[in-house]
Design an enzyme around this catalytic site. Structure first.
Site, PDB file in Angstrom:
ATOM      1  N   GLY A  81      35.765 -52.351 -65.759  1.00 49.62           N
ATOM      2  CA  GLY A  81      34.614 -51.700 -64.909  1.00 49.62           C
ATOM      3  C   GLY A  81      35.209 -51.243 -63.771  1.00 49.62           C
ATOM      4  NE  ARG A  99      28.675 -50.790 -81.234  1.00 48.15           N
ATOM      5  CZ  ARG A  99      28.802 -51.622 -82.039  1.00 48.15           C
ATOM      6  NH1 ARG A  99      29.717 -52.728 -82.231  1.00 48.15           N
ATOM      7  NH2 ARG A  99      27.918 -51.551 -83.323  1.00 48.15           N
ATOM      8  CG  ASN A 121      35.345 -41.428 -73.389  1.00 49.83           C
ATOM      9  OD1 ASN A 121      35.319 -42.288 -72.633  1.00 49.83           O
ATOM     10  ND2 ASN A 121      36.364 -41.587 -74.114  1.00 49.83           N
ATOM     11  CG  HIS A 128      41.225 -40.775 -74.067  1.00 46.11           C
ATOM     12  ND1 HIS A 128      41.236 -41.898 -74.773  1.00 46.11           N
ATOM     13  CD2 HIS A 128      42.534 -40.167 -74.434  1.00 46.11           C
ATOM     14  CE1 HIS A 128      42.072 -42.195 -75.297  1.00 46.11           C
ATOM     15  NE2 HIS A 128      42.890 -40.957 -75.263  1.00 46.11           N
ATOM     16  CG  ASP A 171      39.003 -41.262 -77.543  1.00 48.52           C
ATOM     17  OD1 ASP A 171      37.836 -41.427 -76.796  1.00 48.52           O
ATOM     18  OD2 ASP A 171      39.773 -42.364 -77.804  1.00 48.52           O
TER      19      ASP A 171
HETATM   20  C1  GAR Z   1      40.079 -46.705 -68.609  1.00 47.38           C
HETATM   21  O1  GAR Z   1      41.601 -46.634 -68.377  1.00 47.38           O
HETATM   22  C2  GAR Z   1      39.455 -45.504 -69.555  1.00 47.38           C
HETATM   23  O2  GAR Z   1      39.997 -44.361 -69.232  1.00 47.38           O
HETATM   24  C3  GAR Z   1      40.101 -46.344 -70.942  1.00 47.38           C
HETATM   25  O3  GAR Z   1      39.497 -47.620 -70.840  1.00 47.38           O
HETATM   26  C4  GAR Z   1      39.996 -48.017 -69.182  1.00 47.38           C
HETATM   27  C5  GAR Z   1      38.711 -48.717 -68.760  1.00 47.38           C
HETATM   28  O4  GAR Z   1      38.926 -49.291 -67.769  1.00 47.38           O
HETATM   29  N1  GAR Z   1      39.337 -45.754 -72.078  1.00 47.38           N
HETATM   30  C6  GAR Z   1      39.630 -45.448 -73.050  1.00 47.38           C
HETATM   31  O5  GAR Z   1      40.720 -45.833 -73.683  1.00 47.38           O
HETATM   32  C7  GAR Z   1      38.643 -44.867 -74.030  1.00 47.38           C
HETATM   33  N2  GAR Z   1      39.227 -44.490 -75.306  1.00 47.38           N
HETATM   34  P1  GAR Z   1      37.810 -49.771 -66.728  1.00 47.38           P
HETATM   35  O6  GAR Z   1      36.889 -50.697 -67.545  1.00 47.38           O
HETATM   36  O7  GAR Z   1      38.568 -50.729 -65.617  1.00 47.38           O
HETATM   37  O8  GAR Z   1      37.043 -48.614 -66.107  1.00 47.38           O
END
Ligand code: GAR
Length: 207
Positions: free
Chosen positions: A12, A92, A106, A108, A144
């Site tokens: 988060g 998800r 989103n 990424h 994605d």
């Molecule tokens: C972040 O780095 C986000 O970009 C990535 O998950 C992490 C979540 O961190 N998302 C993906 O990989 C989506 N394919 P957070 O919970 O600390 O925000």
């Protein structure tokens, strides 16, 4: 005031960056966060939302069939009626009905043309990339794969561990995502903007 919903699955840190900017930054006065949703009741990010008195809903994705999970989520969103949904580490696939019904974005941690799915920073570190690219994109029915809204390059020179790659990348994510959300929540014609993005994407042949 626009209504923003944020979906998380874990730590988060992007959620926190967004809430900070709602409290006193680029998102102040532009939106209220009407929901923080998670598919993971153990997500540490839930505590961040609760501390800020934001409504949270957790539905344990492992406890029910996909069909039922999707139905409960659809019902929840009918009640919350968000103008925009921001995925922030939500791991998800969003069901096609919701992709069609809502504006969903989103963030990424890689160039989505080069790496999709999990572990974007690990991938960049293992490839010893000199730079990596943070991408904010519309969510479509793939993983994605949706039309790109914004990209920012992260300099990885001298980053000698995966943790350092992630640290630099997250700093960019936390800065970029609220700014882009503010733009999307401000554009009166943002639905049209999405159409234009999607058309450009189609012309490129999608991916
Ligand atoms: C972040 O780095 C986000 O970009 C990535 O998950 C992490 C979540 O961190 N998302 C993906 O990989 C989506 N394919 P957070 O919970 O600390 O925000």
């Amino acid at each position: 005031m626009k209504r923003l919903a944020i979906f998380i699955s874990g730590r988060g840190s992007n959620l926190e960056a967004i809430l900070d900017q709602v409290a006193g930054g680029v998102l102040a006065g532009r939106c209220v966060v009407t929901l923080v949703f998670t598919d993971n009741p153990a997500a540490p990010g839930l505590a961040i939302a609760r501390r800020r008195q934001v409504t949270t809903v957790a539905i344990d994705a492992r406890s029910m069939r996909r069909f039922d999970f999707d139905a409960v989520l659809a019902e929840l969103l009918e009640r919350v009626r968000p103008d925009l949904i921001a995925l922030a580490g939500y791991m998800r696939i969003v069901p096609p009905e919701l992709v069609r019904r809502y504006r969903i974005v989103n963030i990424h941690p890689a160039d989505t043309a080069r790496h999709r799915g999990l572990h974007g920073y690990r991938w960049a570190f293992e490839q010893r990339l000199p730079t990596t690219t943070i991408t904010v994109h519309w969510v479509d029915e793939g993983l994605d794969t949706g039309p790109v809204i914004a990209r920012r390059v992260v300099n990885l020179a001298g980053a000698d561990s995966e943790a350092e790659v992630e640290r630099r990348g997250l700093a960019v994510e936390h800065h970029l995502y609220p700014i882009i959300l503010a733009q999307l929540l401000t554009d009166a014609d943002s639905v049209d903007a999405r159409g234009a993005d999607a058309r450009a994407h189609d012309r490129r042949g999608g991916n």
